[in-house]
Write a protein that holds these residues in place. Sequence first.
Motif, PDB file in Angstrom:
ATOM      1  N   ARG A 101       0.684  -0.833  -0.015  1.00 57.00           N
ATOM      2  CA  ARG A 101      -0.129  -0.092   0.100  1.00 57.00           C
ATOM      3  C   ARG A 101       0.968   1.653  -0.022  1.00 57.00           C
ATOM      4  NH1 ARG A 101      -3.119  -3.605   3.723  1.00 57.00           N
ATOM      5  NH2 ARG A 101      -2.360  -2.181   5.552  1.00 57.00           N
ATOM      6  N   ASN A 102       1.916   0.963   0.196  1.00 55.88           N
ATOM      7  CA  ASN A 102       3.161   2.096  -0.120  1.00 55.88           C
ATOM      8  C   ASN A 102       3.657   2.501  -0.987  1.00 55.88           C
ATOM      9  OD1 ASN A 102       4.937   3.689   0.594  1.00 55.88           O
ATOM     10  ND2 ASN A 102       6.083   2.203   2.540  1.00 55.88           N
ATOM     11  N   LYS A 103       3.214   3.535  -1.933  1.00 54.87           N
ATOM     12  CA  LYS A 103       3.549   4.625  -3.110  1.00 54.87           C
ATOM     13  C   LYS A 103       5.117   4.730  -3.253  1.00 54.87           C
ATOM     14  CE  LYS A 103      -1.412   4.888  -5.128  1.00 54.87           C
ATOM     15  NZ  LYS A 103      -2.625   5.134  -5.282  1.00 54.87           N
ATOM     16  N   ASP A 104       5.175   4.959  -1.575  1.00 54.56           N
ATOM     17  CA  ASP A 104       6.450   5.915  -1.494  1.00 54.56           C
ATOM     18  C   ASP A 104       7.667   4.800  -1.917  1.00 54.56           C
ATOM     19  OD1 ASP A 104       5.578   8.146  -1.601  1.00 54.56           O
ATOM     20  OD2 ASP A 104       5.429   7.953   0.473  1.00 54.56           O
ATOM     21  N   ILE A 105       7.652   3.493  -1.949  1.00 52.56           N
ATOM     22  CA  ILE A 105       8.707   2.492  -1.861  1.00 52.56           C
ATOM     23  C   ILE A 105       8.515   2.025  -3.485  1.00 52.56           C
ATOM     24  CG2 ILE A 105       9.915   0.702  -1.511  1.00 52.56           C
ATOM     25  CD1 ILE A 105       9.694   2.345   0.853  1.00 52.56           C
ATOM     26  N   ASP A 106       9.213   1.798  -4.457  1.00 49.08           N
ATOM     27  CA  ASP A 106       9.634   1.300  -5.947  1.00 49.08           C
ATOM     28  C   ASP A 106      10.414  -0.542  -6.024  1.00 49.08           C
ATOM     29  OD1 ASP A 106       8.402   3.984  -7.157  1.00 49.08           O
ATOM     30  OD2 ASP A 106       9.896   4.403  -6.971  1.00 49.08           O
ATOM     31  N   VAL A 107      10.918  -0.266  -5.032  1.00 49.35           N
ATOM     32  CA  VAL A 107      11.578  -1.439  -5.123  1.00 49.35           C
ATOM     33  C   VAL A 107      12.625  -1.899  -3.939  1.00 49.35           C
ATOM     34  CG1 VAL A 107      14.372  -1.953  -6.207  1.00 49.35           C
ATOM     35  CG2 VAL A 107      13.306  -0.125  -7.533  1.00 49.35           C
ATOM     36  N   ILE A 108      11.843  -3.056  -3.963  1.00 51.45           N
ATOM     37  CA  ILE A 108      13.003  -3.792  -2.691  1.00 51.45           C
ATOM     38  C   ILE A 108      14.053  -4.592  -3.029  1.00 51.45           C
ATOM     39  CG2 ILE A 108      11.876  -5.743  -1.158  1.00 51.45           C
ATOM     40  CD1 ILE A 108      10.269  -3.189  -0.523  1.00 51.45           C
ATOM     41  N   TYR A 109      15.224  -3.742  -2.032  1.00 52.61           N
ATOM     42  CA  TYR A 109      16.133  -4.718  -2.287  1.00 52.61           C
ATOM     43  C   TYR A 109      16.526  -5.808  -1.351  1.00 52.61           C
ATOM     44  CZ  TYR A 109      20.689  -4.611  -4.539  1.00 52.61           C
ATOM     45  OH  TYR A 109      22.541  -5.165  -4.281  1.00 52.61           O
ATOM     46  N   VAL A 110      16.503  -7.096  -1.319  1.00 50.24           N
ATOM     47  CA  VAL A 110      16.719  -8.182  -0.570  1.00 50.24           C
ATOM     48  C   VAL A 110      18.066  -8.169  -0.391  1.00 50.24           C
ATOM     49  CG1 VAL A 110      16.579 -10.364   0.199  1.00 50.24           C
ATOM     50  CG2 VAL A 110      13.913  -8.816  -1.822  1.00 50.24           C
ATOM     51  N   VAL A 111      18.784  -8.169   0.407  1.00 48.88           N
ATOM     52  CA  VAL A 111      19.681  -8.071   1.481  1.00 48.88           C
ATOM     53  C   VAL A 111      20.228  -9.201   2.498  1.00 48.88           C
ATOM     54  CG1 VAL A 111      21.863  -6.610   1.003  1.00 48.88           C
ATOM     55  CG2 VAL A 111      19.842  -5.675   1.069  1.00 48.88           C
ATOM     56  N   LEU A 112      19.042 -10.216   2.562  1.00 48.12           N
ATOM     57  CA  LEU A 112      18.830 -11.244   3.702  1.00 48.12           C
ATOM     58  C   LEU A 112      20.054 -12.510   3.456  1.00 48.12           C
ATOM     59  CD1 LEU A 112      15.252 -11.354   3.690  1.00 48.12           C
ATOM     60  CD2 LEU A 112      16.743 -10.114   6.187  1.00 48.12           C
ATOM     61  N   PRO A 113      20.564 -13.012   4.186  1.00 47.26           N
ATOM     62  CA  PRO A 113      21.525 -14.570   4.477  1.00 47.26           C
ATOM     63  C   PRO A 113      20.661 -15.492   2.766  1.00 47.26           C
ATOM     64  CG  PRO A 113      20.496 -14.198   6.614  1.00 47.26           C
ATOM     65  CD  PRO A 113      20.156 -13.064   5.839  1.00 47.26           C
ATOM     66  N   ASN A 114      20.717 -16.118   2.720  1.00 47.93           N
ATOM     67  CA  ASN A 114      20.630 -16.435   1.504  1.00 47.93           C
ATOM     68  C   ASN A 114      19.393 -17.429   1.346  1.00 47.93           C
ATOM     69  OD1 ASN A 114      22.920 -15.936   0.929  1.00 47.93           O
ATOM     70  ND2 ASN A 114      24.824 -17.640   0.779  1.00 47.93           N
ATOM     71  N   ALA A 115      19.518 -18.255   2.452  1.00 48.60           N
ATOM     72  CA  ALA A 115      17.982 -18.711   1.898  1.00 48.60           C
ATOM     73  C   ALA A 115      17.300 -18.389   2.148  1.00 48.60           C
ATOM     74  CB  ALA A 115      18.517 -20.087   3.212  1.00 48.60           C
ATOM     75  N   MET A 116      16.774 -16.755   2.740  1.00 48.24           N
ATOM     76  CA  MET A 116      15.773 -15.966   2.729  1.00 48.24           C
ATOM     77  C   MET A 116      15.315 -14.667   1.846  1.00 48.24           C
ATOM     78  SD  MET A 116      16.419 -14.590   7.023  1.00 48.24           S
ATOM     79  CE  MET A 116      15.380 -14.043   6.926  1.00 48.24           C
ATOM     80  N   HIS A 117      16.724 -14.861   0.431  1.00 45.64           N
ATOM     81  CA  HIS A 117      15.926 -14.293  -0.569  1.00 45.64           C
ATOM     82  C   HIS A 117      15.176 -14.834  -1.259  1.00 45.64           C
ATOM     83  CE1 HIS A 117      20.494 -13.337  -1.517  1.00 45.64           C
ATOM     84  NE2 HIS A 117      20.530 -13.079  -0.343  1.00 45.64           N
ATOM     85  N   LYS A 118      14.343 -15.915  -1.129  1.00 47.46           N
ATOM     86  CA  LYS A 118      13.111 -16.992  -1.938  1.00 47.46           C
ATOM     87  C   LYS A 118      12.048 -15.610  -1.777  1.00 47.46           C
ATOM     88  CE  LYS A 118      10.351 -20.920  -2.424  1.00 47.46           C
ATOM     89  NZ  LYS A 118      10.630 -22.200  -2.593  1.00 47.46           N
ATOM     90  N   GLU A 119      11.929 -16.249  -0.020  1.00 47.80           N
ATOM     91  CA  GLU A 119      10.311 -16.616   0.304  1.00 47.80           C
ATOM     92  C   GLU A 119      10.772 -14.033   0.168  1.00 47.80           C
ATOM     93  OE1 GLU A 119      10.598 -16.520   4.694  1.00 47.80           O
ATOM     94  OE2 GLU A 119       8.438 -14.728   5.070  1.00 47.80           O
ATOM     95  N   TYR A 120      10.992 -13.609   0.555  1.00 46.58           N
ATOM     96  CA  TYR A 120      11.182 -12.201   0.363  1.00 46.58           C
ATOM     97  C   TYR A 120      11.158 -11.359  -0.761  1.00 46.58           C
ATOM     98  CZ  TYR A 120      11.638 -12.225   5.355  1.00 46.58           C
ATOM     99  OH  TYR A 120      11.126 -12.511   7.195  1.00 46.58           O
ATOM    100  N   ALA A 121      12.046 -12.192  -1.947  1.00 45.64           N
ATOM    101  CA  ALA A 121      11.706 -11.798  -3.273  1.00 45.64           C
ATOM    102  C   ALA A 121      10.432 -11.947  -3.590  1.00 45.64           C
ATOM    103  CB  ALA A 121      12.886 -12.115  -4.487  1.00 45.64           C
ATOM    104  N   VAL A 131      12.281  -6.209  -7.472  1.00 42.37           N
ATOM    105  CA  VAL A 131      13.095  -6.792  -6.463  1.00 42.37           C
ATOM    106  C   VAL A 131      14.469  -6.937  -7.067  1.00 42.37           C
ATOM    107  CG1 VAL A 131      13.211  -8.805  -5.313  1.00 42.37           C
ATOM    108  CG2 VAL A 131      10.889  -8.288  -6.521  1.00 42.37           C
ATOM    109  N   ILE A 132      15.074  -5.782  -6.349  1.00 42.92           N
ATOM    110  CA  ILE A 132      16.684  -6.325  -6.845  1.00 42.92           C
ATOM    111  C   ILE A 132      16.608  -7.904  -5.203  1.00 42.92           C
ATOM    112  CG2 ILE A 132      18.629  -5.959  -6.680  1.00 42.92           C
ATOM    113  CD1 ILE A 132      17.895  -3.001  -7.084  1.00 42.92           C
ATOM    114  N   VAL A 133      17.697  -8.774  -6.282  1.00 39.04           N
ATOM    115  CA  VAL A 133      18.266  -9.444  -5.170  1.00 39.04           C
ATOM    116  C   VAL A 133      19.559  -9.802  -4.855  1.00 39.04           C
ATOM    117  CG1 VAL A 133      18.254 -12.320  -3.965  1.00 39.04           C
ATOM    118  CG2 VAL A 133      15.886 -10.921  -5.980  1.00 39.04           C
ATOM    119  N   GLU A 134      20.099 -10.214  -3.630  1.00 37.64           N
ATOM    120  CA  GLU A 134      21.539 -10.237  -3.972  1.00 37.64           C
ATOM    121  C   GLU A 134      21.844 -11.562  -3.829  1.00 37.64           C
ATOM    122  OE1 GLU A 134      24.523  -9.023  -3.573  1.00 37.64           O
ATOM    123  OE2 GLU A 134      23.593  -6.813  -3.907  1.00 37.64           O
ATOM    124  N   LYS A 135      23.108 -11.741  -4.335  1.00 37.10           N
ATOM    125  CA  LYS A 135      24.125 -13.412  -4.414  1.00 37.10           C
ATOM    126  C   LYS A 135      24.095 -13.741  -3.562  1.00 37.10           C
ATOM    127  CE  LYS A 135      27.404 -12.452  -3.052  1.00 37.10           C
ATOM    128  NZ  LYS A 135      27.969 -13.221  -1.598  1.00 37.10           N
TER     129      LYS A 135
END
Length: 367
Positions: A101-121, A131-135
């Motif tokens: 609901r937040n129009k002031d956020i365009d992109v979510i950049y996931v910088v979590l431990p590797n196994a959490m990337h999937k859920e948050y992406a 979505v931007i996902v870390e390696k």
Amino acid sequence: MKNFSRRSFLERVSLGTVAAAALPSLSLADVNTFQGRKLNIALVGLGRYAGYLAEGLQTAQHCKLAGIVTGTPSKAEDWKKRYNIPDNNIYNYKNFDEVSRNKDIDVIYVVLPNAMHKEYAIRAAKAGKHVIVEKPMAITEQDCREMIDACNRAGVQLAMGYRLHYEPYNMEIKRLGQEKVFGKLKLIEASLGYRSADPSEWRVKKALAGGGPLMNLGVYCVQVARYVSGEEPTSVTAQFGPITNKLVFTEVEESITWQLQFPSGLVATSSSTYNCRIDRFFASAEEGFFELSPAISYGPFKGRTSNGDEMNFPEINQQGVQCDEIAKVLLANQKLPDHISGKEGMQDVKIMQAIYKAAETGKRIAI
Ligand code: NDP
């Protein structure tokens, strides 16, 4: 797209309602149409690398740090003050989905431990955010596929945080390799390692990291072999190194070495390790060689070729430039380039899974 009003464009960027496949082809000059508009990025997981990204974002022209998602209330307070983040743009892992609901956020950049990337992406995609996902993108190829599918379904774009695709020394070795400036490539050596001996680190827990230094550092060695050669490996052999610290490395490898075979006959041999410091790239071709060392870290880089030329490129803020380049594309409502796509991240994970299989079985594994 040119006919959109500015307001409808911003809503579409924010809601991510434009299917990537349907994105119109525009020149980047069209970014100027939205002068003054910066892409709003929220970082998820305020650890060490998020700190680098936050500092990089201070140097960016086309995007800014607009929000944070953290499980640590004291970090929320600290970051809010340090980066002037409005309360409305601060989330925790439970209320994160409200970002839809937040129009002031365009992109979510996931910088979590590797196994959490999937859920948050996937949650970010469902919230209608790019979505931007870390390696590494995720810990299995299947997870990567689900992330790509979720973004496609939601009509948002998915980018890998592959910072070296904007780094001048790495782009030079890509050019030297792909343009065959020294002829056909014969051998690549690329290795990355540092000493790590902290048993409490998530990086040595298989469930969170997916593996040891291969997942964390080796992903860069796989990447560089692919973008310098422009080829895809067809098979791999691999060997685990000895475990010298038996207290720390109970779940993941301490070191691993592998050899990727490419269709042209090129072999790329690499090691990634938590046992010693190494950061180098070397390519031998029919008529010469080129090398970087340091090659993969944050620089300053040093490179030379067999012609006797020393490479001399400007040092950049890798995180700031990477975010800016992604932002320019998203602001222009264009499709992100393939070399930072989810498909690219998935290919690296697929190769790393084959490397593990080769090391575990002692056999050559087809990719
Ligand atoms: P850190 O351990 O420093 O930070 C991870 C953050 O994730 C934590 O601070 C925490 O933030 C949050 N978190 C949520 N759940 C957990 C959990 N169960 N265990 C640990 N942390 C949790 O890791 P890095 O920042 O070094 O790495 C994060 C990602 O970035 C990784 O995927 C890594 O591969 C990648 N990376 C990329 C680099 C690059 O050069 N591109 C360099 C370094 C890392 P909070 O307290 O806010 O909830």
